[in-house]
Design an enzyme around this catalytic site. Structure first.
Site, mmCIF file in Angstrom:
data_model
loop_
_atom_site.group_PDB
_atom_site.id
_atom_site.type_symbol
_atom_site.label_atom_id
_atom_site.label_comp_id
_atom_site.label_asym_id
_atom_site.label_seq_id
_atom_site.Cartn_x
_atom_site.Cartn_y
_atom_site.Cartn_z
ATOM 1 N N HIS A 92 -7.687 13.539 -0.604
ATOM 2 C CA HIS A 92 -6.772 14.537 -0.061
ATOM 3 C C HIS A 92 -7.522 15.751 0.489
ATOM 4 O O HIS A 92 -7.086 16.371 1.460
ATOM 5 C CB HIS A 92 -5.800 14.967 -1.164
ATOM 6 N N ASP A 93 -8.656 16.079 -0.137
ATOM 7 C CA ASP A 93 -9.471 17.219 0.310
ATOM 8 C C ASP A 93 -9.892 17.111 1.775
ATOM 9 O O ASP A 93 -10.233 18.120 2.385
ATOM 10 C CB ASP A 93 -10.742 17.311 -0.545
ATOM 11 N N SER A 109 -0.705 18.953 3.736
ATOM 12 C CA SER A 109 -0.195 18.794 2.368
ATOM 13 C C SER A 109 1.161 19.475 2.233
ATOM 14 O O SER A 109 2.074 19.192 3.008
ATOM 15 C CB SER A 109 -1.242 19.355 1.400
ATOM 16 N N ASP A 115 -6.903 9.171 0.818
ATOM 17 C CA ASP A 115 -6.022 10.170 0.190
ATOM 18 C C ASP A 115 -4.939 9.421 -0.590
ATOM 19 O O ASP A 115 -4.042 8.828 -0.007
ATOM 20 C CB ASP A 115 -5.392 11.042 1.289
#
Lengths: 400, 193
Positions: free
Chosen positions: A374-375, A152, A341
């Site tokens: 995204h996690d 990220s 994501d």
């Protein structure tokens, strides 16, 4: 693996991209594994929005007892025998400037005023962080890193490393990242910032002087963030339309249910027909996450870090041409993205891959079909873990 | 036909020091061979998770992409050689991919099972789809959705303005250069624009 954070105080001023100068500052960091004789096995980990230098291992209290649930944020990835194996590599986690986890930031005292920096803390960028990290390497006596790795916002720092210090690293591992934020992504950040700034307890950013904390704003900022880190599918699977169970109503449903046998007691209970109470489980979850976050995270730090995300755009100085921007990179790359994501989508990682191909750089790219949004970059998908392990085992050389 | 024969035959078509793109690179064996034995650089493209992992374990550059999405990732003439080894027959858009191969590379090397190999013909004459060492699948579970012959490819190449630089077949671990359409289980073409 018990680890102890260390602090280094830098007295040489740090010029920032904005033109401001940080006169003196501290960086908090942790290291894992052993630096080899010729100092060629160091790997730097860059952290994302709400993480810190505590990447792996656990902390111990004064009596030497392991603090429960004190695992680092990438403890599944980094450690002895893990994909980034600390038996082979010397791994460094460093807390970025502007953070609220130890390195100099807005909660610290501004030497010019004797008060907490608050909103006066200078705007820091990804490039500034990388410059500060490079100075820490100088202190540790590491001229060249085997690799820089981050997910990220940490991936953005990793990418920036390859441009700012191309000869100080051999490999870049960029996970769930992007060459810049899209308008939608900046928009999410802006909503979060407005939630904080418009909280009456924000006090123009000097809430600490007033003995206040803008918890309402922080809670909403975190709720928005959480929504965007998950995928629609995972959220539906985890929460669906389930209602928050109420003790007495569950009891009623259990005794009086004649035609709702197939449904869980929670689903079977009647709506409350309230606009303000928690009705659905997803609401309860988001409120809980928001409450937790507002207890430990600093509001000015949230503003600073989301702004660093917004500003990052290495192609900007090259008329938007990412290939031109990446021309100075010398590292070999591993990029990883996750199909669900939508905050840092695979298409954004592919843009980086394409620009690297145009520069004829060594690059591998894994697109993991994981459901977690995204996690996923913090979770344990075996394909993801294997890809990182294979890359470090078979591509990242150490000289000793 | 052993993999070794195929790899050696293909490798001879790739000039030393070439920048190569291996479409459907599998576990990266060929790419690793070209890097090591012929000083090539380049990338493999693969969609399968396990094969991507195998490539990473070999230390070759691999890009996890779906070839059905095209080759927009790659610039015109950005590779000396584009390889499609046992890939063409799996692609829905086989003709598009052939043209894309020509766009992206200076030379294309394409290998695929030759459906006109005589045991296959015999099998079809007996009324059954062939199941052989080279085509080990039943008709209902085969991943080979584009089944063509050595002769078919010559026509396709010509129709798309591609020049065949070299062509031959492989059978039982040998290179076949006469009556290829009948005698080869694998067709190999080297083409340019």
């Amino acid at each position: 693996m018990i680890v102890t954070p260390q602090t280094h105080r830098f007295t040489e001023p740090l010029p920032l991209q904005s033109g401001a100068v940080l006169p003196a500052y501290e960086l908090v960091y942790e290291t894992y594994g052993t630096l080899n004789a010729d100092r060629s096995n160091a790997v730097l980990i860059c952290h994302a929005l709400n993480a810190s230098h505590h990447v792996a291992g656990v902390h111990a209290d004064a009596q030497g007892q392991i603090v429960p649930r004190s695992e680092g944020w990438w403890d599944n990835m980094i450690g002895p025998g893990k994909p980034l194996d600390t038996n082979r590599f010397f791994v460094i986690g460093v807390n970025n400037l502007g953070s609220c986890f130890g390195s100099t930031g807005p909660t610290h005292i501004n030497p010019a005023t004797g008060q907490p920096w608050g909103a006066d803390f200078p705007v820091v960028t990804v490039e500034d962080w990388v410059n500060a990290q490079a100075r820490l390497l100088d202190v540790l006596g590491i001229q060249q890193l085997a690799a820089v790795m981050g997910g990220s916002l940490g991936g953005m720092q990793t990418l920036s490393w390859t441009l700012q210090y191309p000869d100080r690293m051999r490999h870049a591992v960029v996970v769930a990242s992007a060459p810049n934020l899209t308008a939608e992504n900046i928009a999410f950040n802006e909503v979060a910032r407005r939630a904080i700034v418009t909280d009456p307890d924000f006090a123009q950013g000097f809430y600490l002087r007033e003995g206040l904390i803008p918890k309402r704003g922080l809670r909403i900022a975190r709720m928005i963030g959480h929504i965007t880190y998950l995928s629609d599918d995972v959220m539906n699977e985890k929460f669906g339309r389930h209602l928050k169970p109420l003790a007495e109503q569950v009891a009623v449903a259990a005794t009086g249910a004649e035609d709702d046998a197939a449904r869980s007691p929670a689903e079977a209970r009647a709506y409350r027909y309230s606009t303000q109470d928690v009705e659905f489980q997803i609401e309860s979850y988001l409120r809980h996450q928001g409450d937790k976050f507002s207890e430990y995270f600093d509001a000015n730090t949230y503003l600073l870090i989301t702004r660093a995300l917004d500003y990052f755009d290495p192609a900007r100085a090259h008329g938007g041409n990412l290939a031109q921007a990446l021309a100075s990179a010398q590292a070999s790359f591993l990029l990883i993205s996750f199909t669900t994501d939508w905050r840092f989508s695979p298409a954004r990682s592919r843009e980086i891959v394409r620009a690297l191909l145009q520069n004829r750089r060594d690059v591998s790219y894994a697109e993991i079909d994981a459901p977690h949004g995204h996690d996923a970059f913090l979770l344990d998908d075996p394909r993801y873990m294997q890809a990182v392990r294979a890359y470090f085992d078979h591509k990242v050389s150490i000289r000793a | 036909m052993s993999d070794h024969t195929l790899i050696d035959a293909i490798a001879r078509l790739v000039p030393v020091g070439s920048r190569v793109l291996d479409l459907g690179c599998g576990d990266g064996t060929l790419l690793a061979h070209l890097v090591k034995q012929r000083q090539c650089t380049g990338y493999g493209v693969e969609i399968d998770d396990a094969k991507v992992h195998a490539c990473l374990q070999r230390g070759v550059n691999v890009l996890q992409l779906n070839l059905e999405d095209g080759l927009s990732m790659f610039d015109d003439k950005s590779f000396d050689v584009v390889l499609q080894i046992d890939t063409l027959q799996h692609l829905r858009n086989a003709q598009t991919m052939l043209l894309e191969t020509a766009r992206v590379g200076r030379l294309g090397v394409i290998a695929f099972p030759n459906f006109a190999h005589w045991p296959n013909r015999l099998s079809v004459l007996q009324g059954r789809m062939p199941v052989t060492k080279r085509l080990p699948y039943q008709w209902y579970d085969t991943p080979n959705i584009r089944v063509g012959t050595f002769a078919d490819f010559e026509v396709l190449a010509q129709r798309n303005g591609l020049t065949i630089q070299d062509s031959f077949g492989l059978a039982e671990g040998r290179v076949v250069r006469s009556m290829v359409n009948l005698m080869a289980s694998t067709a190999v073409f080297s083409v340019s624009l």
